[in-house]
Structures are given as C-alpha cells and as structure tokens.
Design a protein around this motif. Structure first.
Motif: not given
Length: 72
Positions: A3-20
C-alpha cells in the motif's frame, strides 16, 4: 506492491530433489506444481523446486515424498 508503493519479494523455499532422468524430472515438476511449487531449475542429477514460504503445506509435501519415494 505494498500500500505504501514499495515492492517486496516473498520468501521462497528451495527443495533439491535427486532425479535419474529428464522424464522423471518432468513428472516431478508436474506433480509439484499441483502442490504450489512455481519455479524449477533442472540439472543433470537433480531438480531444484521453489515454493513461496506461505504456500508450503508440509504434510502434503511429506506425503508426496513418500508416494514418490523421494528423500530430500
């Protein structure tokens, strides 16, 4: 934008998944998207998946890990 006109970035979670394989990575991305993950980075031996902190349902994710036989 806040509402004040500033931008913010939401916190993200990173998951690392092994793949074959690329196929496994694609399947994981499709199912993780249904859980709210909205960003992915594919590498040769793993998939990085990103979800906003506020969107993660830990019980659903743990259930997905069990069903998919994934250890993260």
């Amino acid at each position: 934008m806040t509402p004040s006109g500033s931008f913010f970035m939401e916190d993200y979670i990173e998951i690392i998944i092994p793949v074959s394989s690329e196929e496994q990575s694609s399947l994981f991305m499709a199912s993780l998207t249904a859980l709210g993950f909205d960003g992915f980075l594919e590498e040769t031996t793993y998939l990085k998946a990103y979800i906003p902190h506020s969107s993660l349902n830990l019980l659903e994710f743990e259930s997905w890990c069990t069903e998919s036989q994934v250890n993260v």
